[in-house]
Design a protein around this motif. Structure first.
Motif, PDB file in Angstrom:
ATOM      1  N   PRO A  82       0.644  -2.553  12.341  1.00 57.23           N
ATOM      2  CA  PRO A  82       1.531  -3.273  11.418  1.00 57.23           C
ATOM      3  C   PRO A  82       0.822  -4.295  10.526  1.00 57.23           C
ATOM      4  N   THR A  83      -0.296  -4.847  10.976  1.00 53.30           N
ATOM      5  CA  THR A  83      -0.933  -5.915  10.193  1.00 53.30           C
ATOM      6  C   THR A  83      -2.259  -5.508   9.558  1.00 53.30           C
ATOM      7  N   SER A  84      -2.618  -4.227   9.653  1.00 52.41           N
ATOM      8  CA  SER A  84      -3.864  -3.793   9.023  1.00 52.41           C
ATOM      9  C   SER A  84      -3.720  -2.380   8.474  1.00 52.41           C
ATOM     10  N   ALA A  85      -4.528  -2.075   7.486  1.00 52.37           N
ATOM     11  CA  ALA A  85      -4.517  -0.755   6.859  1.00 52.37           C
ATOM     12  C   ALA A  85      -5.922  -0.459   6.350  1.00 52.37           C
ATOM     13  N   GLU A  86      -6.142   0.821   6.051  1.00 53.71           N
ATOM     14  CA  GLU A  86      -7.449   1.254   5.555  1.00 53.71           C
ATOM     15  C   GLU A  86      -7.278   2.032   4.257  1.00 53.71           C
ATOM     16  N   VAL A  87      -8.162   1.776   3.311  1.00 58.32           N
ATOM     17  CA  VAL A  87      -8.265   2.631   2.131  1.00 58.32           C
ATOM     18  C   VAL A  87      -8.997   3.878   2.621  1.00 58.32           C
ATOM     19  N   HIS A  88      -8.270   4.954   2.774  1.00 61.59           N
ATOM     20  CA  HIS A  88      -8.855   6.187   3.298  1.00 61.59           C
ATOM     21  C   HIS A  88      -9.626   6.930   2.217  1.00 61.59           C
ATOM     22  N   LEU A  89      -9.121   6.855   0.999  1.00 62.55           N
ATOM     23  CA  LEU A  89      -9.763   7.534  -0.128  1.00 62.55           C
ATOM     24  C   LEU A  89      -9.383   6.819  -1.412  1.00 62.55           C
ATOM     25  N   ASP A 112       1.841  -3.914  -2.258  1.00 64.74           N
ATOM     26  CA  ASP A 112       2.778  -3.237  -1.357  1.00 64.74           C
ATOM     27  C   ASP A 112       2.497  -3.584   0.100  1.00 64.74           C
ATOM     28  N   LEU A 113       1.222  -3.603   0.472  1.00 64.66           N
ATOM     29  CA  LEU A 113       0.873  -3.911   1.860  1.00 64.66           C
ATOM     30  C   LEU A 113       1.228  -5.356   2.220  1.00 64.66           C
ATOM     31  N   ARG A 114       0.960  -6.286   1.310  1.00 66.96           N
ATOM     32  CA  ARG A 114       1.333  -7.689   1.558  1.00 66.96           C
ATOM     33  C   ARG A 114       2.841  -7.808   1.793  1.00 66.96           C
ATOM     34  N   ALA A 115       3.625  -7.101   0.994  1.00 66.33           N
ATOM     35  CA  ALA A 115       5.086  -7.138   1.124  1.00 66.33           C
ATOM     36  C   ALA A 115       5.539  -6.594   2.477  1.00 66.33           C
ATOM     37  N   GLN A 116       4.728  -5.752   3.091  1.00 62.78           N
ATOM     38  CA  GLN A 116       5.035  -5.193   4.406  1.00 62.78           C
ATOM     39  C   GLN A 116       4.489  -6.049   5.547  1.00 62.78           C
ATOM     40  N   GLY A 117       3.788  -7.140   5.212  1.00 64.16           N
ATOM     41  CA  GLY A 117       3.229  -8.009   6.238  1.00 64.16           C
ATOM     42  C   GLY A 117       1.824  -7.651   6.688  1.00 64.16           C
ATOM     43  N   VAL A 118       1.185  -6.725   5.978  1.00 66.05           N
ATOM     44  CA  VAL A 118      -0.197  -6.367   6.307  1.00 66.05           C
ATOM     45  C   VAL A 118      -1.102  -7.518   5.887  1.00 66.05           C
ATOM     46  N   ARG A 119      -2.034  -7.858   6.749  1.00 68.86           N
ATOM     47  CA  ARG A 119      -2.902  -9.011   6.491  1.00 68.86           C
ATOM     48  C   ARG A 119      -4.366  -8.660   6.275  1.00 68.86           C
ATOM     49  N   LEU A 120      -4.759  -7.431   6.642  1.00 66.75           N
ATOM     50  CA  LEU A 120      -6.168  -7.047   6.542  1.00 66.75           C
ATOM     51  C   LEU A 120      -6.271  -5.620   6.012  1.00 66.75           C
ATOM     52  N   LEU A 121      -7.133  -5.444   5.017  1.00 67.32           N
ATOM     53  CA  LEU A 121      -7.381  -4.128   4.433  1.00 67.32           C
ATOM     54  C   LEU A 121      -8.861  -3.807   4.622  1.00 67.32           C
ATOM     55  N   SER A 122      -9.142  -2.596   5.078  1.00 68.11           N
ATOM     56  CA  SER A 122     -10.532  -2.189   5.287  1.00 68.11           C
ATOM     57  C   SER A 122     -10.834  -0.934   4.481  1.00 68.11           C
ATOM     58  N   VAL A 123     -12.123  -0.671   4.333  1.00 68.22           N
ATOM     59  CA  VAL A 123     -12.597   0.550   3.702  1.00 68.22           C
ATOM     60  C   VAL A 123     -13.953   0.879   4.328  1.00 68.22           C
ATOM     61  N   LYS A 124     -14.210   2.162   4.478  1.00 66.48           N
ATOM     62  CA  LYS A 124     -15.510   2.618   4.951  1.00 66.48           C
ATOM     63  C   LYS A 124     -16.178   3.367   3.813  1.00 66.48           C
TER      64      LYS A 124
END
Length: 169
Positions: A82-89, A112-124
């Motif tokens: 719920p609080t993190s997401a990843e840029v997959h592509l 959009d992620l901030r509005a959902q309560g996501v606090r951390l975005l990652s990318v590999k």
């Protein structure tokens, strides 16, 4: 870029992901991974940058009706917690590089992620120890978008070092 674009959120634009990745073999030239990205486009939220047609009403609310050639870029988001997401592509057609499309896609996703309560975005991405000028530009892009390198994993991907980058939202 001559003209304008808009960003729409959709699901299932595997056709667009495949078409764009085929244009960028220096980044996405390993067939197995390209296939995995195309499959991911069928299940992850897609954000697509779309060329604005003569009549803006021609762009459907979900981007599904947009002709393939009008999709300029695609960003896939993988949210496992719920609080993190990843840029997959993130991929943009070559002729539209450096036109603000990647950054605009990223900004829309972040909003959009901030509005959902996501606090951390990652990318590999490919790590710097691989010494690749194309990925030097990729890492510079993510850095300019506010991402910070966390760690390079030499064995996460077969034969390629993986750099984890993160950004607080």
């Amino acid at each position: 870029m001559s003209g304008t674009f808009t960003v729409v959120r959709t699901l299932g634009r595997s056709d667009a992901a495949h078409d764009i990745l085929e244009e960028l073999p220096e980044w996405f030239g390993i067939d197995r991974f390209t296939h995995e990205y195309v499959e991911a486009a069928a299940k992850f939220p897609n954000y697509v940058a779309v060329a604005v047609p003569e009549s803006p009403s021609d762009v459907g609310p979900d981007g599904g009706d947009v002709p393939l050639e009008d999709v300029l870029g695609v960003l896939l988001v993988d949210q496992r917690y719920p609080t993190s997401a990843e840029v997959h592509l993130l991929a943009v057609r070559r002729k539209h590089h450096r036109a603000g499309i990647g950054r605009t896609l990223m900004e829309r996703v972040e909003d959009d992620l901030r509005a959902q309560g996501v606090r951390l975005l990652s990318v590999k991405t490919l790590g710097p120890s691989a010494s690749d000028p194309d990925f030097d530009r990729t890492r510079a892009f993510y850095t300019a978008c506010g991402f910070h390198p966390v760690e390079e994993f030499p064995d996460l991907w077969v034969d390629n070092p993986c750099l984890l980058m993160v950004k607080a939202l």
